[in-house]
Design a protein around this motif. Structure first.
Motif, PDB file in Angstrom:
ATOM      1  N   GLU A 119      -0.913  -6.270   6.094  1.00 55.69           N
ATOM      2  CA  GLU A 119      -0.434  -5.830   4.778  1.00 55.69           C
ATOM      3  C   GLU A 119       0.945  -5.168   4.871  1.00 55.69           C
ATOM      4  O   GLU A 119       1.742  -5.250   3.947  1.00 55.69           O
ATOM      5  CB  GLU A 119      -1.435  -4.849   4.156  1.00 55.69           C
ATOM      6  CG  GLU A 119      -2.711  -5.520   3.699  1.00 55.69           C
ATOM      7  CD  GLU A 119      -3.835  -4.542   3.375  1.00 55.69           C
ATOM      8  OE1 GLU A 119      -4.870  -4.983   2.900  1.00 55.69           O
ATOM      9  OE2 GLU A 119      -3.662  -3.323   3.619  1.00 55.69           O
ATOM     10  N   LYS A 176       2.684   3.480  -2.911  1.00 54.72           N
ATOM     11  CA  LYS A 176       2.291   3.575  -4.319  1.00 54.72           C
ATOM     12  C   LYS A 176       1.169   2.589  -4.645  1.00 54.72           C
ATOM     13  O   LYS A 176       0.294   2.881  -5.453  1.00 54.72           O
ATOM     14  CB  LYS A 176       3.523   3.267  -5.179  1.00 54.72           C
ATOM     15  CG  LYS A 176       3.479   3.891  -6.555  1.00 54.72           C
ATOM     16  CD  LYS A 176       4.724   3.529  -7.312  1.00 54.72           C
ATOM     17  CE  LYS A 176       4.420   3.538  -8.809  1.00 54.72           C
ATOM     18  NZ  LYS A 176       5.456   2.850  -9.564  1.00 54.72           N
ATOM     19  N   SER A 177       1.216   1.438  -3.959  1.00 55.83           N
ATOM     20  CA  SER A 177       0.231   0.396  -4.281  1.00 55.83           C
ATOM     21  C   SER A 177      -1.143   0.674  -3.668  1.00 55.83           C
ATOM     22  O   SER A 177      -2.124   0.022  -4.006  1.00 55.83           O
ATOM     23  CB  SER A 177       0.737  -0.954  -3.778  1.00 55.83           C
ATOM     24  OG  SER A 177       0.714  -0.955  -2.362  1.00 55.83           O
ATOM     25  N   ARG A 178      -1.213   1.611  -2.750  1.00 56.79           N
ATOM     26  CA  ARG A 178      -2.478   1.851  -2.050  1.00 56.79           C
ATOM     27  C   ARG A 178      -3.438   2.667  -2.899  1.00 56.79           C
ATOM     28  O   ARG A 178      -3.135   3.784  -3.301  1.00 56.79           O
ATOM     29  CB  ARG A 178      -2.240   2.601  -0.732  1.00 56.79           C
ATOM     30  CG  ARG A 178      -1.386   1.880   0.264  1.00 56.79           C
ATOM     31  CD  ARG A 178      -2.001   0.632   0.773  1.00 56.79           C
ATOM     32  NE  ARG A 178      -3.257   0.869   1.498  1.00 56.79           N
ATOM     33  CZ  ARG A 178      -3.865  -0.044   2.236  1.00 56.79           C
ATOM     34  NH1 ARG A 178      -3.357  -1.247   2.357  1.00 56.79           N
ATOM     35  NH2 ARG A 178      -4.989   0.236   2.851  1.00 56.79           N
ATOM     36  N   LYS A 179      -4.598   2.121  -3.113  1.00 55.82           N
ATOM     37  CA  LYS A 179      -5.617   2.819  -3.905  1.00 55.82           C
ATOM     38  C   LYS A 179      -6.219   3.979  -3.087  1.00 55.82           C
ATOM     39  O   LYS A 179      -6.647   4.979  -3.637  1.00 55.82           O
ATOM     40  CB  LYS A 179      -6.736   1.838  -4.280  1.00 55.82           C
ATOM     41  CG  LYS A 179      -6.317   0.761  -5.264  1.00 55.82           C
ATOM     42  CD  LYS A 179      -6.746   1.135  -6.675  1.00 55.82           C
ATOM     43  CE  LYS A 179      -6.579   0.026  -7.679  1.00 55.82           C
ATOM     44  NZ  LYS A 179      -5.222  -0.482  -7.838  1.00 55.82           N
ATOM     45  N   ASP A 180      -6.258   3.789  -1.733  1.00 55.19           N
ATOM     46  CA  ASP A 180      -6.919   4.808  -0.908  1.00 55.19           C
ATOM     47  C   ASP A 180      -6.140   6.119  -0.802  1.00 55.19           C
ATOM     48  O   ASP A 180      -6.620   7.087  -0.237  1.00 55.19           O
ATOM     49  CB  ASP A 180      -7.256   4.265   0.490  1.00 55.19           C
ATOM     50  CG  ASP A 180      -6.200   3.343   1.046  1.00 55.19           C
ATOM     51  OD1 ASP A 180      -5.132   3.243   0.412  1.00 55.19           O
ATOM     52  OD2 ASP A 180      -6.433   2.727   2.095  1.00 55.19           O
ATOM     53  N   GLU A 182      -5.006   7.518  -3.603  1.00 56.71           N
ATOM     54  CA  GLU A 182      -5.196   8.165  -4.900  1.00 56.71           C
ATOM     55  C   GLU A 182      -6.064   9.411  -4.728  1.00 56.71           C
ATOM     56  O   GLU A 182      -7.037   9.399  -3.987  1.00 56.71           O
ATOM     57  CB  GLU A 182      -5.865   7.198  -5.884  1.00 56.71           C
ATOM     58  CG  GLU A 182      -4.869   6.241  -6.511  1.00 56.71           C
ATOM     59  CD  GLU A 182      -5.524   5.183  -7.389  1.00 56.71           C
ATOM     60  OE1 GLU A 182      -6.726   5.314  -7.692  1.00 56.71           O
ATOM     61  OE2 GLU A 182      -4.823   4.221  -7.744  1.00 56.71           O
ATOM     62  N   LYS A 184      -5.160  12.117  -3.357  1.00 56.26           N
ATOM     63  CA  LYS A 184      -4.733  12.916  -2.201  1.00 56.26           C
ATOM     64  C   LYS A 184      -3.437  13.645  -2.560  1.00 56.26           C
ATOM     65  O   LYS A 184      -2.748  13.258  -3.501  1.00 56.26           O
ATOM     66  CB  LYS A 184      -4.446  12.010  -0.997  1.00 56.26           C
ATOM     67  CG  LYS A 184      -5.531  11.025  -0.689  1.00 56.26           C
ATOM     68  CD  LYS A 184      -6.347  11.475   0.467  1.00 56.26           C
ATOM     69  CE  LYS A 184      -7.494  10.493   0.716  1.00 56.26           C
ATOM     70  NZ  LYS A 184      -8.500  11.045   1.582  1.00 56.26           N
TER      71      LYS A 184
END
Lengths: 212, 219
Positions: A119, A176-180, A182, A184
């Motif tokens: 990724e 910014k695109s990472r949901k994991d 959020e 934090k």
């Protein structure tokens, strides 16, 4: 998550008052010495000359070394230039803290890590030597290391230094695109004013005391 | 890499123990031959009992642990000191601690254990090659069959000698790795300190080897 009141040090002359909660936050310092000093204080490496620093409800001045190490396990740091260990290869660097702190089983860390490398657009073999990586690739590995650790607080310490505008943009959009990430707390420590464009976050300007 | 500490330990054993095997075996063989030639010039090659007794005594108690210590010191002692000092100057120790990784657990203990275990293993190799190489040569030079030397080994072998050899090799391994780690971590600011620390690791370890050897022999 992070609260500083009246924080002063050898280089930080003006008392620093900030409070970082969940979400993306940034602090801008004019000089690198100030930024580094703040970073070292934040991790308990340096004691402030005055003021208080509270990290995850613990005042850093009053806790033991063991407690400090326990706190550091919950903080993910992306260092300038990645902060990689020279005698380890790319993958070994990326998985080191997650394996050391036994965040997950080896199999899960391996699976997550290999997916992350893909990724991140890391094209070289995972076992590439650090000396063969560009600064951008080193930062990517440093970033992957933090994603594998899944900490409560993430600190990005001068990570844009030495990177092109395109590379900075990629890193910011990736985060910014990472949901994991959020929910934090993310703190960006900056020393170059123009980097603010990449961080649409609450900015503490230590020189102007302006928050945007 | 599963447990990073185990990985550091295995790498240390691989570098200090396995990679040094050919050099240790060859050195053991050559020292064994030298010892045999010296002993036979004093005691005569035909007296198998005396030759074996002296060879065992010198090889197990002195030459094995000491020469293995020298091999470890020149290969791994300098490597440990330069590696750690470079890591410290590159702020890598800071990065590790910032990530909640303890230097003692991750860098120091695996190196101490790895070097000490390797020291014991290499000493045994050195002694086996030294002893059997020398006796093989002796059986070629004399009319005494190799089996007679074998019987003499069994008759003269004692567990006390083995205890001495194990304690010496363990202590030498600990001393070399401990001093080299300490020197490596003592570097302050400048890259010019790296060769200085490596030299101090070698001289300090060498002196300690002599000192420990004397102390153990006195006990």
């Amino acid at each position: 998550m992070i609260k500083c009141t009246g924080l002063q040090g050898e280089f930080i002359k003006e008392a620093l008052n900030i409070e970082v909660q969940k979400g993306s936050w940034a602090i801008y310092f004019k000089a690198q010495d100030e930024a580094d000093e703040f970073f070292e204080m934040l991790l308990g490496f340096k004691k402030p000359l005055s003021g208080k620093l509270i990290l995850m409800n613990k005042e850093l001045n009053t806790i033991s070394k063991e407690e400090l190490f326990a706190l550091r396990k919950r903080i993910g740091i992306v260092f300038p230039g990645g902060g990689l260990i020279s005698n380890l290869r790319a993958w070994e660097n990326m998985s080191l803290p997650a394996l050391y702190h036994r965040v997950d089983s080896f199999e899960i860390i391996k699976e997550k890590g290999l997916k992350l490398l893909e990724e991140l657009g890391f094209k070289k073999p995972p076992l590439t030597r650090i000396s063969e990586l560009t600064i951008f690739e080193r930062v990517l590995i440093g970033l992957g290391r933090v994603f594998l650790l899944m900490p409560d607080i993430i600190i990005f310490h001068r990570i844009f230094e030495g990177l092109s505008g395109e590379e900075k943009g990629f890193i910011y959009s990736f985060i910014k695109s990472r949901k994991d990430f959020e929910g934090k707390a993310m703190l960006w420590i900056l020393t170059q004013k123009e980097e603010e464009v990449f961080i649409p976050a609450v900015i503490f300007d230590t020189n102007e005391e302006v928050a945007k | 890499m599963r447990d990073p500490r185990a990985e550091v330990l295995l790498r240390q054993i691989y570098f200090t123990g396995l990679q040094a095997l050919p050099l240790t075996a060859l050195s053991g063989l050559l020292i064994g031959l030298i010892m045999l030639l010296e002993i036979s010039s004093i005691a005569g090659i035909q007296s198998a009992g005396v030759v074996v007794k002296l060879l065992l005594w010198l090889n197990l108690r002195e030459m094995g642990p000491f020469f293995t210590g020298l091999i470890i010191l020149t290969r791994s002692g300098t490597a440990i000191a330069t590696e750690l000092s470079t890591m410290k100057l590159n702020r890598e120790l800071f990065y590790l601690e910032a990530m909640g990784i303890k230097i003692g657990n991750y860098l120091v203990i695996p190196r101490l254990i790895g070097a000490s275990l390797s020291s014991i293993i290499l000493t045994v190799y050195f002694q086996l090659f030294g002893l059997f190489g020398a006796l093989f040569l002796a059986s070629l030079l004399s009319s005494i069959p190799f089996s007679e030397y074998g019987e003499a080994i069994i008759a003269n072998f004692s567990f006390q000698q083995m205890a001495v050899t194990f304690s010496k090799s363990l202590l030498f391994g600990l001393a070399i790795s401990g001093i080299s780690i300490w020197q490596g971590l003592s570097v302050k600011k400048s890259p010019t300190e790296i060769p200085q620390r490596a030299t101090k690791a070698v001289t300090g370890s060498l002196f300690t080897l002599f000192l420990l050897d004397v102390i153990i022999n006195l006990l």
